[in-house]
Design a protein around this motif. Structure first.
Motif, PDB file in Angstrom:
ATOM      1  N   ALA A 114       0.788  -1.142  -0.103  1.00 46.58           N
ATOM      2  CA  ALA A 114      -0.027   0.000   0.029  1.00 46.58           C
ATOM      3  C   ALA A 114       0.856   1.440  -0.162  1.00 46.58           C
ATOM      4  CB  ALA A 114      -1.006  -0.052   1.078  1.00 46.58           C
ATOM      5  N   LEU A 115       1.763   1.168   0.786  1.00 43.57           N
ATOM      6  CA  LEU A 115       2.853   2.351   0.732  1.00 43.57           C
ATOM      7  C   LEU A 115       3.562   2.532  -0.540  1.00 43.57           C
ATOM      8  CD1 LEU A 115       3.744   4.716   2.502  1.00 43.57           C
ATOM      9  CD2 LEU A 115       5.828   3.199   2.879  1.00 43.57           C
ATOM     10  N   ARG A 116       3.969   1.392  -1.298  1.00 45.82           N
ATOM     11  CA  ARG A 116       4.777   1.382  -2.578  1.00 45.82           C
ATOM     12  C   ARG A 116       3.504   1.998  -3.544  1.00 45.82           C
ATOM     13  NH1 ARG A 116       6.632  -3.245  -1.157  1.00 45.82           N
ATOM     14  NH2 ARG A 116       4.998  -4.576  -2.458  1.00 45.82           N
ATOM     15  N   ALA A 120       5.383   8.335  -5.676  1.00 43.32           N
ATOM     16  CA  ALA A 120       5.403   9.039  -6.920  1.00 43.32           C
ATOM     17  C   ALA A 120       6.229   8.121  -7.789  1.00 43.32           C
ATOM     18  CB  ALA A 120       5.971  10.445  -6.611  1.00 43.32           C
ATOM     19  N   ASP A 121       6.149   8.625  -8.904  1.00 49.61           N
ATOM     20  CA  ASP A 121       6.949   8.102  -9.906  1.00 49.61           C
ATOM     21  C   ASP A 121       8.632   8.168  -9.766  1.00 49.61           C
ATOM     22  OD1 ASP A 121       5.134   6.848 -11.224  1.00 49.61           O
ATOM     23  OD2 ASP A 121       5.068   8.558 -12.706  1.00 49.61           O
ATOM     24  N   ARG A 135      14.200   5.974  -1.830  1.00 51.92           N
ATOM     25  CA  ARG A 135      15.178   6.855  -2.583  1.00 51.92           C
ATOM     26  C   ARG A 135      14.172   7.791  -3.502  1.00 51.92           C
ATOM     27  NH1 ARG A 135      18.399   5.028  -7.781  1.00 51.92           N
ATOM     28  NH2 ARG A 135      16.781   6.527  -8.942  1.00 51.92           N
ATOM     29  N   TYR A 136      14.736   9.023  -3.116  1.00 54.80           N
ATOM     30  CA  TYR A 136      13.953  10.349  -3.872  1.00 54.80           C
ATOM     31  C   TYR A 136      14.901  10.816  -5.087  1.00 54.80           C
ATOM     32  CZ  TYR A 136      11.716  10.458   0.707  1.00 54.80           C
ATOM     33  OH  TYR A 136      10.954   9.894   1.851  1.00 54.80           O
ATOM     34  N   ASP A 137      14.223  10.713  -6.112  1.00 55.67           N
ATOM     35  CA  ASP A 137      15.350  10.957  -7.248  1.00 55.67           C
ATOM     36  C   ASP A 137      15.756  12.518  -7.105  1.00 55.67           C
ATOM     37  OD1 ASP A 137      14.993   8.741  -8.581  1.00 55.67           O
ATOM     38  OD2 ASP A 137      13.660   9.114 -10.015  1.00 55.67           O
ATOM     39  N   ALA A 138      14.889  13.601  -6.594  1.00 59.29           N
ATOM     40  CA  ALA A 138      15.141  14.858  -6.535  1.00 59.29           C
ATOM     41  C   ALA A 138      15.131  15.387  -5.177  1.00 59.29           C
ATOM     42  CB  ALA A 138      14.147  15.551  -7.300  1.00 59.29           C
ATOM     43  N   SER A 143       7.701  15.535  -1.053  1.00 58.29           N
ATOM     44  CA  SER A 143       7.214  14.070  -1.013  1.00 58.29           C
ATOM     45  C   SER A 143       5.747  14.031  -0.331  1.00 58.29           C
ATOM     46  CB  SER A 143       8.356  13.174  -0.627  1.00 58.29           C
ATOM     47  OG  SER A 143       7.557  11.895  -0.426  1.00 58.29           O
ATOM     48  N   LYS A 144       5.214  13.253  -0.825  1.00 57.15           N
ATOM     49  CA  LYS A 144       3.663  13.163  -0.265  1.00 57.15           C
ATOM     50  C   LYS A 144       3.930  11.769   0.995  1.00 57.15           C
ATOM     51  CE  LYS A 144       0.996  15.259  -3.504  1.00 57.15           C
ATOM     52  NZ  LYS A 144       0.382  15.563  -4.729  1.00 57.15           N
TER      53      LYS A 144
END
Length: 175
Positions: A114-116, A120-121, A135-138, A143-144
């Motif tokens: 559910a978290l996955r 976001a993309d 891991r956050y690309d930016a 982030s939500k």
């Protein structure tokens, strides 16, 4: 050398001021030894006087009693942090954008899915045991996947540190 690393959620942000000198003193007053802190974001290295879970709960109560806000104290051994770091499932492009989020319990596979699904993309999410890997690309800003969303979705509170901080804490715990 310290036996435990406590990661205290959301201190010195949003008005929840917890001076690190006072945190060290509280830990020592509760019987901890080898007490130190790293940066002002709630990272405490210590050797507890007995059962780590009992110590962590006592420290949570002491923080609430003195400062008037509740914060989870989530501790891991240096070996546990190192294992989480080795288990990080995502390519590390920029260590400051990759996180290990220590949780207070182990979520179900359904909760992890559910978290996955909420990510976001530009975010990668995996739960391994009682650790959430992100891991956050930016970067994390925007982030939500906020602490409230993570807690509500996984059923457990937690606190995150980027891989740079995790590596530093391991090194400090094992000089």
């Amino acid at each position: 050398m310290s036996d435990r690393v406590a990661l205290i959620r959301a201190v010195n942000v949003g008005g929840a001021k917890l001076p690190m000198a006072r945190l060290r003193a509280l830990a020592a007053e509760l019987g901890a030894t080898d007490v130190s802190t790293y940066i002002a974001s709630g990272n405490l290295l210590y050797t507890p006087p007995g059962d780590p879970a009992e110590f962590d709960a006592a420290l949570e109560r002491a923080i609430t009693a003195e400062f008037g806000f509740e914060r989870e104290v989530i501790s891991r051994t240096p070996d546990e942090l190192e294992a989480a770091l080795r288990a990080h499932p995502f390519e590390v492009v920029e260590p400051k954008f990759s996180y290990i989020y220590a949780l207070t319990g182990t979520p179900t596979a359904d909760a992890a899915a559910a978290l996955r699904a909420r990510a976001a993309d530009t975010e990668q999410v995996a739960v391994i045991g009682s650790d959430l890997h992100l891991r956050y690309d930016a970067g994390v800003a925007g982030s939500k996947l906020t602490p409230a969303v993570i807690k509500r979705t996984l059923g457990y509170a937690g606190t995150g540190r980027n891989l740079n901080t995790i590596e530093k804490l391991i090194g400090l715990a094992r000089p």
